[in-house]
Design an enzyme around this catalytic site. Structure first.
Site, mmCIF file in Angstrom:
data_model
loop_
_atom_site.group_PDB
_atom_site.id
_atom_site.type_symbol
_atom_site.label_atom_id
_atom_site.label_comp_id
_atom_site.label_asym_id
_atom_site.label_seq_id
_atom_site.Cartn_x
_atom_site.Cartn_y
_atom_site.Cartn_z
ATOM 1 N N ASP A 219 -6.997 -0.940 -4.595
ATOM 2 C CA ASP A 219 -6.296 -0.324 -3.475
ATOM 3 C C ASP A 219 -7.271 0.059 -2.359
ATOM 4 O O ASP A 219 -8.382 0.517 -2.627
ATOM 5 C CB ASP A 219 -5.563 0.927 -3.973
ATOM 6 C CG ASP A 219 -4.782 1.631 -2.880
ATOM 7 O OD1 ASP A 219 -3.699 1.141 -2.531
ATOM 8 O OD2 ASP A 219 -5.260 2.673 -2.394
ATOM 9 N N GLU A 273 -6.979 -5.244 -1.982
ATOM 10 C CA GLU A 273 -6.142 -4.921 -0.820
ATOM 11 C C GLU A 273 -7.096 -4.755 0.358
ATOM 12 O O GLU A 273 -7.716 -3.705 0.527
ATOM 13 C CB GLU A 273 -5.343 -3.639 -1.049
ATOM 14 C CG GLU A 273 -4.419 -3.345 0.131
ATOM 15 C CD GLU A 273 -3.831 -1.937 0.102
ATOM 16 O OE1 GLU A 273 -2.733 -1.752 0.652
ATOM 17 O OE2 GLU A 273 -4.484 -1.025 -0.444
#
Length: 564
Positions: A219, A273
């Site tokens: 993330d 990401e």
């Protein structure tokens, strides 16, 4: 969807499955609720694993399922080695992984390196400690500016709105230092130049790899490294000059993670990401000693426009070819407006700064384009990511009452940014009214039915449940199953890197056509009129319901053709 066959998961160390897999994102709170509390859980996922295997995906990516106060839907992790009680426990997660593997489904879990929860043991110790204590060196604690330190250390702003700093009291109760949080105050940023932070995260990777996780989704991968001076910066500052986005020293983190992943047999995958506008800097994360793949947000953000799509496809292929990495293609996820809604708008592009909530959307048009977009994306080289519910043709739920909204973006902006709740509404499985089988019935009558889901489902989803669509051969669900089956069936053409634009002098510029292999052609009509199909020996699959016309291609439609 019936009679799901057993498909053994490959253990070949050289099977680079992440290069061509179709990966389905599970948002646990909203997938399926087995215990009847209105919140999805791992037992609910286990019940529906046959649905996912029958859909034809290769892997499941789980948004965070760890112990968390849920200030940001689990992206505020309090303990990576425990499952949040709302979802189950560690034994349930281990059973889910084993059952998924038995069905041929790989598992990817989320790790959030930039921050933890303010309820994490490290941060609780840091808050209780005095300035200068060793515990505080795991985070970005700083004295404030002003006469009495009443101003934040700098003017950095949170991605969720408002200042990126929160002040805490000293042990004696007087106002003390400030800590950095690029997201919500409940998500303090970690200080990655502290070796303890690095060692802990490498151990977290091993913890989940040892339990069978096949990969890690990383993330906010560009954010962990910070300029230690924490300088002010002007709007529009870009990497490498930006003090907390895509700093050059962030890559040492992922080189160490790659070493951990490569130490397993077979090697585990790292998926990033990576929100970056610069293709060259994006590709640096995909060098042979860093991540295996990263999300292609340029493609997700692109409008339904032939010139824009052609540019982003070519730029993507070029950037990945330079480092030998496999591209990824994605249309929706848990952070963005569902693409059925986006594609029905006059401006079908996406950006966090322009969510366009409330903008009129033609959902019939959006659905037709969504079908065409799926077939277009599945034909491109690389891996494809699906977000739960897109196989049902679900749209963004924009009329959630303010008092029921939970996204911190909505609350920290005072409602100016409506946030991401609309794409996170729980899935409809069966029945004619909410909760549509998301939660179990608690009695024999509708008056005794299950509690309502944590976010309200629209009544109009009655025709979009899994149950309803399984009985309709023209449904979005039937189309997804057919498209994924066709992708596997034509793997000889679609799994390699072969790609070339199919351009003719008489081709309308609103038509995108490209070859994959010697006899496979994908054609997408993004114009407003019928277009002639190029010469072919047969239609393999079309995005519009019904039998495709062998001569012409309707607007907002994609077909796969056999040309050999």
């Amino acid at each position: 969807m019936q009679g799901v066959p057993f498909v053994a998961r490959s253990t070949d160390a050289h099977d680079e499955w992440w290069r061509h897999a179709v990966i389905y994102q599970v948002y646990p709170r909203s997938f399926a609720d087995a215990d009847g509390d209105g919140i999805g859980d791992l037992a609910g996922v286990r019940e529906h694993l046959p649905h996912l295997a029958g859909l034809g995906v290769d892997a499941l990516w789980f948004s965070p399922w760890y112990a968390s106060p849920q200030a940001d839907a689990g992206y505020d992790v309090a303990d990576y080695r425990r499952i949040d009680p709302a979802f189950g426990d560690l034994a349930e997660a281990e059973a889910l992984i084993a059952e998924a593997h038995a069905l041929g489904l790989r598992i990817i879990v989320d790790v959030v390196p930039n921050h933890v929860s303010d309820q994490h043991a490290w941060f609780q110790e840091a808050r209780a400690a005095a300035p200068g204590a060793e515990a505080r060196d795991l985070f970005w604690f700083r004295p404030g500016r002003g006469t009495d330190g009443e101003l934040p250390p700098n003017d950095w702003q949170s991605s969720f709105g408002g200042p990126a700093w929160t002040r805490v009291p000293d042990p004696d109760g007087t106002p003390g230092e400030w800590y950095l949080h690029l997201f919500a105050p409940e998500q303090p940023d970690l200080k990655w130049d502290n070796p303890k932070v690095r060692e802990e995260h490498e151990d977290i990777l091993r913890f989940w790899f040892d339990r069978g996780a096949d990969g890690i989704r990383i993330d906010s991968a560009t954010l962990p490294a910070k300029d230690p001076a924490l300088p002010e910066f002007a709007p529009g500052t870009t990497p490498p000059d930006h003090p907390h986005i895509d700093r050059d020293d962030v890559h040492s983190i992922y080189r160490s993670w790659r070493a951990v992943a490569d130490g397993y047999e077979p090697a585990r995958a790292l998926i990033g990401e990576v929100w970056l506008d610069n293709p060259e800097r994006f590709a640096r994360y995909l060098r042979s000693d860093e991540m295996h793949t990263a999300f292609n947000f340029d493609y997700l953000n692109s409008p339904w426009d032939p010139a824009a799509l052609r540019t982003v496809i070519q730029d993507t292929l070029d950037a990945h070819a330079g480092v030998g990495a496999a591209p990824t293609w994605v249309l929706s996820n848990h952070d963005v407006t569902r693409h059925v809604t986006r594609y029905g708008r006059a401006d079908s592009s996406y950006g966090h700064a322009l969510r366009q909530h409330g903008t009129p959307s033609d959902l019939e048009l959006g659905t037709r384009r969504a079908r065409a977009a799926l077939l277009l994306a599945l034909a491109l080289p690389g891996a494809h990511y699906l977000y739960q519910g897109e196989e049902l043709g679900l749209w963004e739920v924009e009329d959630i009452p303010a008092e029921l909204r939970q996204d911190p973006i909505f609350h920290r902006t005072g409602g100016l940014d409506i946030g991401r709740d609309g794409c996170r509404v729980p899935l409809p499985w069966s029945g004619d009214e909410p909760p549509f089988g998301f939660s179990p019935m608690t009695g024999a009558t509708t008056s005794e039915m299950a509690v309502q889901p944590w976010l309200p489902q629209p009544a109009a989803w009655a025709g979009h449940t899994v149950e309803a669509q399984q009985a309709d051969p023209d449904s979005m669900l039937a189309f997804y199953c057919a498209a994924l089956a066709a992708r596997r069936r034509h793997a000889a053409d679609l799994r390699g890197d072969s790609f070339g634009w199919h351009d003719r002098d008489d081709t309308d510029p609103h038509v995108l056509a490209f070859r994959r292999g010697p006899g496979f052609l994908c054609v997408a009509n993004l114009s407003t009129t019928d277009q002639p199909l190029p010469p072919h020996s047969g239609i393999l699959l079309g995005s519009a319901p019904g039998t495709p016309d062998p001569e012409t291609l309707a607007p907002d439609t994609t077909v796969w053709l056999r040309t050999g």
